[in-house]
Design a protein around this motif. Sequence first.
Motif, PDB file in Angstrom:
ATOM      1  N   ASP A  61      -6.733  -1.681  -4.390  1.00 49.72           N
ATOM      2  CA  ASP A  61      -5.701  -1.035  -5.200  1.00 49.72           C
ATOM      3  C   ASP A  61      -4.341  -1.332  -4.577  1.00 49.72           C
ATOM      4  OD1 ASP A  61      -5.425   0.657  -3.023  1.00 49.72           O
ATOM      5  OD2 ASP A  61      -6.296   2.420  -3.988  1.00 49.72           O
ATOM      6  N   THR A  93       2.263   0.288  -9.932  1.00 52.30           N
ATOM      7  CA  THR A  93       0.854   0.605 -10.151  1.00 52.30           C
ATOM      8  C   THR A  93       0.355   1.483  -8.998  1.00 52.30           C
ATOM      9  OG1 THR A  93       0.275  -1.578  -9.229  1.00 52.30           O
ATOM     10  CG2 THR A  93       0.299  -1.390 -11.597  1.00 52.30           C
ATOM     11  N   VAL A  95      -0.950   5.045  -7.057  1.00 51.07           N
ATOM     12  CA  VAL A  95      -2.263   5.663  -7.237  1.00 51.07           C
ATOM     13  C   VAL A  95      -2.200   7.177  -7.405  1.00 51.07           C
ATOM     14  CG1 VAL A  95      -3.454   3.806  -6.019  1.00 51.07           C
ATOM     15  CG2 VAL A  95      -2.590   5.759  -4.717  1.00 51.07           C
ATOM     16  N   GLN A 212      -4.499   3.150 -17.533  1.00 53.75           N
ATOM     17  CA  GLN A 212      -4.632   2.202 -16.415  1.00 53.75           C
ATOM     18  C   GLN A 212      -3.914   0.895 -16.745  1.00 53.75           C
ATOM     19  OE1 GLN A 212      -6.824   2.321 -13.432  1.00 53.75           O
ATOM     20  NE2 GLN A 212      -6.496   4.475 -13.870  1.00 53.75           N
ATOM     21  N   SER A 383     -14.040  -0.538 -11.660  1.00 50.45           N
ATOM     22  CA  SER A 383     -12.720  -0.068 -11.261  1.00 50.45           C
ATOM     23  C   SER A 383     -12.294   1.133 -12.109  1.00 50.45           C
ATOM     24  CB  SER A 383     -11.749  -1.234 -11.449  1.00 50.45           C
ATOM     25  OG  SER A 383     -10.528  -0.927 -10.924  1.00 50.45           O
ATOM     26  N   ALA A 387     -11.618   5.469 -11.026  1.00 51.73           N
ATOM     27  CA  ALA A 387     -10.373   6.208 -11.276  1.00 51.73           C
ATOM     28  C   ALA A 387     -10.651   7.669 -11.634  1.00 51.73           C
ATOM     29  CB  ALA A 387      -9.585   5.522 -12.388  1.00 51.73           C
ATOM     30  N   ARG A 419      -8.391  10.416  -2.279  1.00 52.05           N
ATOM     31  CA  ARG A 419      -8.815   9.013  -2.300  1.00 52.05           C
ATOM     32  C   ARG A 419      -9.416   8.674  -0.943  1.00 52.05           C
ATOM     33  NH1 ARG A 419      -6.714   6.379  -6.790  1.00 52.05           N
ATOM     34  NH2 ARG A 419      -6.926   4.253  -5.984  1.00 52.05           N
TER      35      ARG A 419
END
Length: 443
Positions: A61, A93, A95, A212, A383, A387, A419
């Motif tokens: 990521d 992008t 997280v 996303q 992926s 998420a 995460r």
Amino acid sequence: MNHIVETVTFRSDVWVEGISVYVPHYFMPHREFALTTGVDPDKYTAGLGCKNMAITHPVEDAVTMAAEAGENLFTWWGFDPDDFGLLIVATETGVDWAKPVASYIHQFLSLPSDCRAFDLQHACFGATGALSMAAGWICSGMSGGRKALVIATDIAKYEVGSAGEATQGAGAVALAVGAGAETTKRVFSPNFSLNAVYSQNVMDFWRPGYSQNAVVNGKYSIECYLKALGACYTKYRMGGGRSYRQFSYLLFHLPFPKMAWKAVLKLEEIESEISGSALADGELADFYEKRVSPSTFGARQIGNIYCGSVYLAMASLLEVEKDCAAGEEIALFSYGSGCCAEFFTAVIGGRREIWEGKIGLLKALSRRERLDYKTYLEFRKVSDGLAHSESFSVGRIPAGQHIPPELRYMFLGYKRNRRMYITSIAERDYWSDKVRSGAQSQF
Ligand code: CAA
């Protein structure tokens, strides 16, 4: 070519003293992508100028790629984390809505606790915003003699089957920025006082909070890019800037490589009006081949990397044109949808041996593996699954059979809203062995 002697006095002595890239291990050739999806390959290769598209593994990521690029910079250039007093991560992008990517990077790269760490977001303009802020921080005296670390990191992702899908890519670029570097440490010096900026609220490309994937108004986004370039260049010329024709190289934000040709046509259109003389078609094509094409190398191999795009162009120039670029004066154009754009100039350090073998672009490309379309779709699915909340599974490394051998950082999913990351090859091997041996494991 205009060779700039290193004794010329600049308004500031801010220098990028190190640049390293991270390129994902997998790629999909555009030709194969086109043939599998029923598109004429020439549309992507000739029409957009693309060759290969970087594909991220599901455990990658914006955080892991930034950490890999930063780690490369520290390892290959020999910087000490304590040299740094500022970390800005440029990403569109990220997280998390609140926690910056920079917080993870601050820990992973062992930066000192009195180092400011934050993210900067403005679509693909973020890294140029960050670099100019870092330069200002240094020039103001706030830095206290320490360096700034700017990392651009992004995964460019569009809906499967959309027109934008062919322009996907991913990667990260890390820059160490300091002042007063000895000639033996100078890579390039950005000049943000000889520049022009253009901002306007437009809906050309964005990513809604629930998605996303980016949403893009493709043709309109190209119009916006060219309008911003035209406005910047006109302002820069009216403010006393030199003709674009006098720069040794021009570097552009590259959503796809062919955009550079569209950009040069725009500059020539304006320049011929200002100067009253136009380049013949052959001269313009020749100019493009010599002074623009070398910096599009990375974009052709990797695709759009959003924030890092223009710095990937810099990495390409330094690695591909290493014998010619040293000591040259160049112009750069950075564009972020939404939009904010900047045309500015830079001087490249005079000694190519400074960056030789330390950027990592050609090295990374030489060890990539080709991915087929089916696995690319599987990667996207895994992926997307990661998420979701509580996606972390004890002892499991997602899509483990494809884990790239060189990955030091990996995202494993969410556990109690956090995460979960693996942060070294040793840690990864430790858990893989435990899982293989059937031992009780808890990440
Ligand atoms: N052989 C040769 N060339 C062909 C061809 C063929 N068989 N088929 C088409 N082409 C050419 C077309 O003529 C066109 O070239 P020109 O623009 O020079 O006319 C080119 O290939 C692309 O074809 P289309 O215009 O038909 O392609 P499209 O409409 O399907 O999509 C796109 C192109 C709009 C760029 C799309 O890929 C997209 O939406 N990309 C994402 C957005 C983007 O990249 N925007 C750029 C500016 S915004 C920005 O810079 C910020 C950012 O990073 C996103």
